[in-house]
Write a protein that holds these residues in place. Sequence first.
Motif, PDB file in Angstrom:
ATOM      1  N   ALA A 147       0.839  -1.208   0.000  1.00 36.16           N
ATOM      2  CA  ALA A 147       0.000   0.000   0.000  1.00 36.16           C
ATOM      3  C   ALA A 147       0.873   1.257   0.000  1.00 36.16           C
ATOM      4  O   ALA A 147       0.634   2.209  -0.755  1.00 36.16           O
ATOM      5  N   LEU A 148       1.895   1.240   0.848  1.00 34.67           N
ATOM      6  CA  LEU A 148       2.780   2.403   0.970  1.00 34.67           C
ATOM      7  C   LEU A 148       3.535   2.670  -0.341  1.00 34.67           C
ATOM      8  O   LEU A 148       3.542   3.795  -0.866  1.00 34.67           O
ATOM      9  N   ARG A 149       4.128   1.631  -0.871  1.00 30.85           N
ATOM     10  CA  ARG A 149       4.900   1.810  -2.115  1.00 30.85           C
ATOM     11  C   ARG A 149       3.973   2.185  -3.277  1.00 30.85           C
ATOM     12  O   ARG A 149       4.339   2.991  -4.127  1.00 30.85           O
ATOM     13  N   ALA A 150       2.779   1.601  -3.311  1.00 33.89           N
ATOM     14  CA  ALA A 150       1.829   1.950  -4.388  1.00 33.89           C
ATOM     15  C   ALA A 150       1.522   3.442  -4.341  1.00 33.89           C
ATOM     16  O   ALA A 150       1.473   4.114  -5.385  1.00 33.89           O
ATOM     17  N   SER A 186     -15.840  -2.131  -1.142  1.00 35.50           N
ATOM     18  CA  SER A 186     -15.125  -0.921  -0.746  1.00 35.50           C
ATOM     19  C   SER A 186     -14.252  -1.271   0.450  1.00 35.50           C
ATOM     20  O   SER A 186     -14.474  -2.300   1.104  1.00 35.50           O
ATOM     21  N   TYR A 187     -13.285  -0.416   0.751  1.00 36.37           N
ATOM     22  CA  TYR A 187     -12.444  -0.691   1.923  1.00 36.37           C
ATOM     23  C   TYR A 187     -13.262  -0.629   3.206  1.00 36.37           C
ATOM     24  O   TYR A 187     -12.961  -1.311   4.178  1.00 36.37           O
ATOM     25  N   MET A 188     -14.309   0.222   3.181  1.00 35.96           N
ATOM     26  CA  MET A 188     -15.181   0.303   4.350  1.00 35.96           C
ATOM     27  C   MET A 188     -15.826  -1.063   4.607  1.00 35.96           C
ATOM     28  O   MET A 188     -15.891  -1.523   5.744  1.00 35.96           O
ATOM     29  N   ASP A 189     -16.279  -1.745   3.502  1.00 37.37           N
ATOM     30  CA  ASP A 189     -16.845  -3.105   3.651  1.00 37.37           C
ATOM     31  C   ASP A 189     -15.804  -4.036   4.247  1.00 37.37           C
ATOM     32  O   ASP A 189     -16.097  -4.833   5.144  1.00 37.37           O
ATOM     33  N   VAL A 190     -14.580  -3.951   3.726  1.00 35.77           N
ATOM     34  CA  VAL A 190     -13.509  -4.847   4.187  1.00 35.77           C
ATOM     35  C   VAL A 190     -13.270  -4.650   5.679  1.00 35.77           C
ATOM     36  O   VAL A 190     -13.190  -5.614   6.447  1.00 35.77           O
ATOM     37  N   LEU A 191     -13.223  -3.369   6.082  1.00 39.77           N
ATOM     38  CA  LEU A 191     -12.940  -3.072   7.492  1.00 39.77           C
ATOM     39  C   LEU A 191     -14.133  -3.428   8.379  1.00 39.77           C
ATOM     40  O   LEU A 191     -13.985  -4.093   9.401  1.00 39.77           O
ATOM     41  N   ASN A 192     -15.338  -3.004   7.942  1.00 42.89           N
ATOM     42  CA  ASN A 192     -16.522  -3.235   8.781  1.00 42.89           C
ATOM     43  C   ASN A 192     -16.847  -4.709   8.940  1.00 42.89           C
ATOM     44  O   ASN A 192     -17.257  -5.165  10.003  1.00 42.89           O
ATOM     45  N   CYS A 206      -4.739   2.102   2.047  1.00 39.16           N
ATOM     46  CA  CYS A 206      -5.306   2.061   0.690  1.00 39.16           C
ATOM     47  C   CYS A 206      -6.547   2.951   0.612  1.00 39.16           C
ATOM     48  O   CYS A 206      -6.738   3.693  -0.358  1.00 39.16           O
ATOM     49  N   MET A 207      -7.386   2.864   1.646  1.00 42.29           N
ATOM     50  CA  MET A 207      -8.631   3.637   1.648  1.00 42.29           C
ATOM     51  C   MET A 207      -8.321   5.141   1.648  1.00 42.29           C
ATOM     52  O   MET A 207      -8.880   5.898   0.862  1.00 42.29           O
ATOM     53  N   ASP A 208      -7.404   5.531   2.512  1.00 41.44           N
ATOM     54  CA  ASP A 208      -7.093   6.965   2.645  1.00 41.44           C
ATOM     55  C   ASP A 208      -6.426   7.539   1.395  1.00 41.44           C
ATOM     56  O   ASP A 208      -6.424   8.743   1.185  1.00 41.44           O
ATOM     57  N   ASN A 209      -5.818   6.661   0.593  1.00 43.48           N
ATOM     58  CA  ASN A 209      -5.087   7.154  -0.580  1.00 43.48           C
ATOM     59  C   ASN A 209      -5.697   6.718  -1.909  1.00 43.48           C
ATOM     60  O   ASN A 209      -5.051   6.804  -2.952  1.00 43.48           O
ATOM     61  N   ARG A 238     -12.394  -1.160  -4.356  1.00 41.60           N
ATOM     62  CA  ARG A 238     -12.241   0.169  -4.949  1.00 41.60           C
ATOM     63  C   ARG A 238     -11.746   1.196  -3.936  1.00 41.60           C
ATOM     64  O   ARG A 238     -12.222   1.254  -2.805  1.00 41.60           O
ATOM     65  N   GLY A 239     -10.783   2.006  -4.391  1.00 42.51           N
ATOM     66  CA  GLY A 239     -10.254   3.067  -3.552  1.00 42.51           C
ATOM     67  C   GLY A 239     -11.234   4.226  -3.435  1.00 42.51           C
ATOM     68  O   GLY A 239     -11.275   4.936  -2.439  1.00 42.51           O
TER      69      GLY A 239
END
Length: 240
Positions: A147-150, A186-192, A206-209, A238-239
Amino acid sequence: MTTARYRRIVLKLSGEALSGEAGFGLEPSIIQSVSRQVKEVAELGVEIAVVVGGGNIWRGKVGSEMGMDRANADYMGMLATVMNSLALQDSLENQGIPTRVQTSIEMRQVAEPYIRRKAIRHLEKKRVVIFAAGTGNPYFSTDTTAALRAAEIEADVILMAKNNVDGVYNDDPKLNENATKYDQLSYMDVLNEGLGVMDSTASSLCMDNDIDLLVFSIMEEGNIKKAVMGENIGTIVRGK
Ligand code: UDP
């Protein structure tokens, strides 16, 4: 001219993905298959950075569960990713693909240190760049490194290659035959929903960027190319 959907990618390979059925060590036939698949994509003109994990050799968590100091155990894990990276570099170069390894922990006799601008220059020159030694910091993962390098190299997508699953499911497909695969999340789905796509640090980054992530199986040869061409495989997170 490339007809690929993505111009610059980060391919995340877990250590396990390089170990085949055994789940530990390195399986030469798998590494060769990965290299062939990377070559196919390189020939499309796509710029490829690879982040390699180390779980096939060592995981920091295992060491700390054995009573080791966590940071020490994590450094061992980062060193494991360097071994995997060198094996992959060797195989890619056997396929005639110019490759550079950059490490987040300096070891100049072995590889270049990670320098963002230099990495981008290599990519522009169509060299495959392998990012080894994770972020260089304990308590992180190679998913977070991806995520960081991307974000740093402004990649269009992270392609997360799995050896044991072909996308993201609502339950473990090996244990529950009714588990269904998501096409899109979405990342929100992944986290929730606590979906085991990547750790929460990596998901948040990934979500924040706004970084897109495609989870797919690497066990079917040709899948990296399919992923890059935008074919409908795996699960896209999706970001935005
Ligand atoms: N690691 C770390 N910092 C990082 C990346 C990795 O400390 O930035 C260590 C951590 O101990 C981890 C090991 O390296 O368990 C191997 O990485 P990872 O578990 O992400 O590999 P994978 O599961 O992708 O094979």
